[in-house]
Write a protein that holds these residues in place. Sequence first.
Motif, PDB file in Angstrom:
ATOM      1  N   LEU A 271       0.813  -0.992   0.033  1.00  0.00           N
ATOM      2  CA  LEU A 271       0.102   0.009  -0.029  1.00  0.00           C
ATOM      3  C   LEU A 271       1.071   1.156  -0.112  1.00  0.00           C
ATOM      4  CD1 LEU A 271      -2.685  -1.222   2.500  1.00  0.00           C
ATOM      5  CD2 LEU A 271      -3.043  -0.807  -0.042  1.00  0.00           C
ATOM      6  N   LEU A 272       2.084   1.197   0.740  1.00  0.00           N
ATOM      7  CA  LEU A 272       2.905   2.303   0.669  1.00  0.00           C
ATOM      8  C   LEU A 272       3.464   2.609  -0.757  1.00  0.00           C
ATOM      9  CD1 LEU A 272       4.530   1.914   4.009  1.00  0.00           C
ATOM     10  CD2 LEU A 272       2.953   3.661   3.625  1.00  0.00           C
TER      11      LEU A 272
ATOM     12  N   ARG B 237       8.935   4.622   7.141  1.00  0.00           N
ATOM     13  CA  ARG B 237       8.152   5.321   5.903  1.00  0.00           C
ATOM     14  C   ARG B 237       6.883   5.831   6.519  1.00  0.00           C
ATOM     15  NH1 ARG B 237       7.665   0.883   1.049  1.00  0.00           N
ATOM     16  NH2 ARG B 237       6.842   2.763   0.131  1.00  0.00           N
ATOM     17  N   LEU B 238       6.096   5.167   7.160  1.00  0.00           N
ATOM     18  CA  LEU B 238       4.812   5.659   7.917  1.00  0.00           C
ATOM     19  C   LEU B 238       5.151   6.995   8.614  1.00  0.00           C
ATOM     20  CD1 LEU B 238       2.732   2.546   8.538  1.00  0.00           C
ATOM     21  CD2 LEU B 238       2.027   4.244   7.234  1.00  0.00           C
TER      22      LEU B 238
ATOM     23  N   THR C 128      18.793   8.703   7.311  1.00  0.00           N
ATOM     24  CA  THR C 128      17.608   9.053   7.357  1.00  0.00           C
ATOM     25  C   THR C 128      16.953   9.192   5.986  1.00  0.00           C
ATOM     26  OG1 THR C 128      18.130  11.511   7.053  1.00  0.00           O
ATOM     27  CG2 THR C 128      18.110  10.460   9.380  1.00  0.00           C
ATOM     28  N   LEU C 129      15.661   9.122   6.084  1.00  0.00           N
ATOM     29  CA  LEU C 129      14.851   8.947   4.911  1.00  0.00           C
ATOM     30  C   LEU C 129      14.620  10.835   4.219  1.00  0.00           C
ATOM     31  CD1 LEU C 129      12.005   6.726   5.220  1.00  0.00           C
ATOM     32  CD2 LEU C 129      14.457   6.158   4.415  1.00  0.00           C
TER      33      LEU C 129
ATOM     34  N   VAL D  56      10.446  -6.316   6.934  1.00  0.00           N
ATOM     35  CA  VAL D  56       9.533  -5.552   6.360  1.00  0.00           C
ATOM     36  C   VAL D  56       8.730  -4.390   7.158  1.00  0.00           C
ATOM     37  CG1 VAL D  56       7.541  -5.392   4.738  1.00  0.00           C
ATOM     38  CG2 VAL D  56       8.970  -7.390   4.574  1.00  0.00           C
ATOM     39  N   SER D  57       8.440  -4.836   8.342  1.00  0.00           N
ATOM     40  CA  SER D  57       7.783  -3.786   9.398  1.00  0.00           C
ATOM     41  C   SER D  57       8.830  -2.797   9.649  1.00  0.00           C
ATOM     42  CB  SER D  57       7.211  -4.679  10.314  1.00  0.00           C
ATOM     43  OG  SER D  57       6.239  -5.499   9.965  1.00  0.00           O
ATOM     44  N   ALA D  58       9.904  -3.014   9.675  1.00  0.00           N
ATOM     45  CA  ALA D  58      11.031  -1.994  10.320  1.00  0.00           C
ATOM     46  C   ALA D  58      10.847  -0.893   9.084  1.00  0.00           C
ATOM     47  CB  ALA D  58      12.362  -2.593  10.477  1.00  0.00           C
ATOM     48  N   MET D  59      10.978  -1.340   8.137  1.00  0.00           N
ATOM     49  CA  MET D  59      10.911  -0.007   6.925  1.00  0.00           C
ATOM     50  C   MET D  59       9.652   0.457   6.815  1.00  0.00           C
ATOM     51  SD  MET D  59      12.929   1.429   4.801  1.00  0.00           S
ATOM     52  CE  MET D  59      14.488   0.684   4.358  1.00  0.00           C
ATOM     53  N   ASN D  60       8.477  -0.354   7.049  1.00  0.00           N
ATOM     54  CA  ASN D  60       7.194   0.285   6.839  1.00  0.00           C
ATOM     55  C   ASN D  60       6.806   1.422   7.960  1.00  0.00           C
ATOM     56  OD1 ASN D  60       6.453  -1.559   4.882  1.00  0.00           O
ATOM     57  ND2 ASN D  60       5.409  -2.784   6.303  1.00  0.00           N
TER      58      ASN D  60
END
Length: 753
Positions: free
Chosen positions: A552-553, A622-623, A667-668, A615-619
């Motif tokens: 979804l992201l 990003r969120l 950092t993003l 996957v959750s660590a990056m989700n």
Amino acid sequence: LPHQPPPNTSHRPEALRALSILISFSTDMFCDCFRSSGVIFFSMASGSNGPDRSKTPKHTNRLSKEKSSYLLQHAHNPVDWYPWGQEAFDKAKSEDKPIFLSVGYSTCHWCHVMERESFEDEEIGKILSKNFVCIKVDREERPDVDKVYMTFVQATSGGGGWPMSVWLTPDLRPFIGGTYFPPRDSGRRPGLKTVLLRIIEQWQSNRETLESSGERVLEALRKGTEISASPGETLPSSPDVANRCYQQLAHSYEEEYGGFREAPKFPSPVNLMFLMSFWAVNRASSEGAEALRMVLHTLRMMALGGIHDHVAQGFHRYSTDSSWHVPHFEKMLYDQGQLAVAYITAYQVSGECLLADVARDVLLYVSRDLSDKSGGFYSAEDADSFPTVESTEKREGAFCVWTAGEIRELLPDIVKGATGAITQANIFMHHYGVKEQGNVDPAQDPHGELQGQNVLIVRYSVELTAAHFGISVDRLSELLSDARAKLAEVRRARPPPHLDTKMLASWNESEFVFVEEQKILTFSTNVLYNVLSSASPIAGFLDDYAFVVCGLLDLFEATQRVHWLQWAEELQLRQDQLFWDSQGSGYFCSDPSDPTLLLALKQDQDGAEPSANSVSAMNLLRLSHLTGRQDWIQRSQQLLTAFSDKLIKVPVALPDMVRSVMAQHYTLKQIVICGQPDAEDTASLISCVNSLFLPHKVLMLADGNTEGFLYQRLPVLSTLVAQEGKATAYVCENFACALPVTCPQELRRLLLE
């Protein structure tokens, strides 16, 4: 054996393997004898041009009422099978019988072999039904059950795979486990019949020892699999972790054909994606250059090899040899999705057209052969099929392989302008390594199923083949394309392999960004939402939530439709509620309160797919940048800290999680495009961003609607405006932004600094 179940890609680490000293197949009493998920099912025929086998079955068991195609495959065995559930548990307790648990999946080659050899055997069926409560589990339907007992099998035998065979006490505690067993003794390998009789004997005469040995292993597993953050522990150093992961991958890299082991050889997209992320932050170093070289060489060799289906597109599961030639012919959805992303990313990095062509090839296969009209995607295509409509026995690879005679018959035309009286078949056979006697090494074909057959593999570049036959490269490309189309037409007339029409939420994620948005909307609204809600008969597991949130992201960044971001946030909140470990941090794979699951596990291996925690660590990261929720940055850091021991010592086991550690460190970047959604200048700036591989970024469109979701969550967007009436890009870190740019070339320069 090359076609045996490969070593499971989620092997436990050394500490867990050491537990095998507690119990193994060579314990005293056996030494002489033994050595996701969320799911939607559709009833659909997998092909109509196979032989008619509609005669009334002799046996029918409870599995005939199930929806899983794997369970249905066993519905007519002479075994009194039960599905996983209370009815079976109650029977085991009331009759005080051990449980025989058999786990597999519908396109598993060795699962089919064990069924044909053992579970269709009347004598073995009687032994099983009389002395055991027999339970069948589809690992794709119940990954939680599979993970618990696979952990036990790996700990006690040093390996794992499917089919998995485990014997349990009536209260579900395992005491013996293994994988494939032949029906009768074969050399030094005990047959299933012998194993069963010995277990019956030991259950009656030595039950207490069996149960206590199993309990000791379980207790050790509870301690050995515990993953948690210690008080005061901090996030491991990103440069150190990333460099060690790179070094460990470089050490296992196979120079000649690429990949990260000799054989069997798996695509391992998680390794490739890490190496490209490593290159992105180390472009000027020799290590960065070497990381990119390893990726590009591996992807090229896979594209040329037999693991790549040159006729009907897509990739097979793995190669049985080091040169990517002879595959295990099963095709999995999760491989296609990850490999499409890997090839597209490699094209972004290198500009190499071959890589883009392969990505299109994979997506063509998925859209044509694995797509459901609902918008979702099927799970897998089997390795085995009937060679002809008259055949009564399936063979691995029968749908995909060719004899030299078949090629000559299909491609008899003389090629004008070529040197000598050369046919299209001569050119095709030369280019794809087709031999009169077949091109499969007998060592890769232990059962003789591929004798005299050819697995297509590109042996020469188009330039060399064209020069060899005295024709132009363009003419050669036309001839090869025409030949592949003719072969594809013939293949369509062959009996097709079984198609597993089960649709798994977690596996559908990676295809989201490649599908028409309206189809995704329909599928998500009508199907996925129900699977990830409590109304589903099989509620979603951690994998389903994590991968769907990721998808979804990706969809949000690809389309800039805010409803995808809103749904991602909603699902992340639900995931946190269901699976977060509030004491030790990180996410459990399944509901930790389920009394039928003896271990509350957190997967700590990125294997055929990234782990859900990776996957959750990056989700979460990003969120947090897209919604302004700082608590999700902290939660991502807590998750990574819980896995710090593995990340520091063996980061190669978690290459996807290492990418999240790197994202925390660097950092993003927040790339904000201020402009009208449908304007051409807005599209040009977005296209510029999407043309680059930027592993540490989020992209958002600020359209001026200050009442909208993004502006309400990120008030700083109101201070970013279009310049001089033109779409304008801002590149920010923590919303401290560089000077705005309106030109795509300037934006590209800024992003690559």
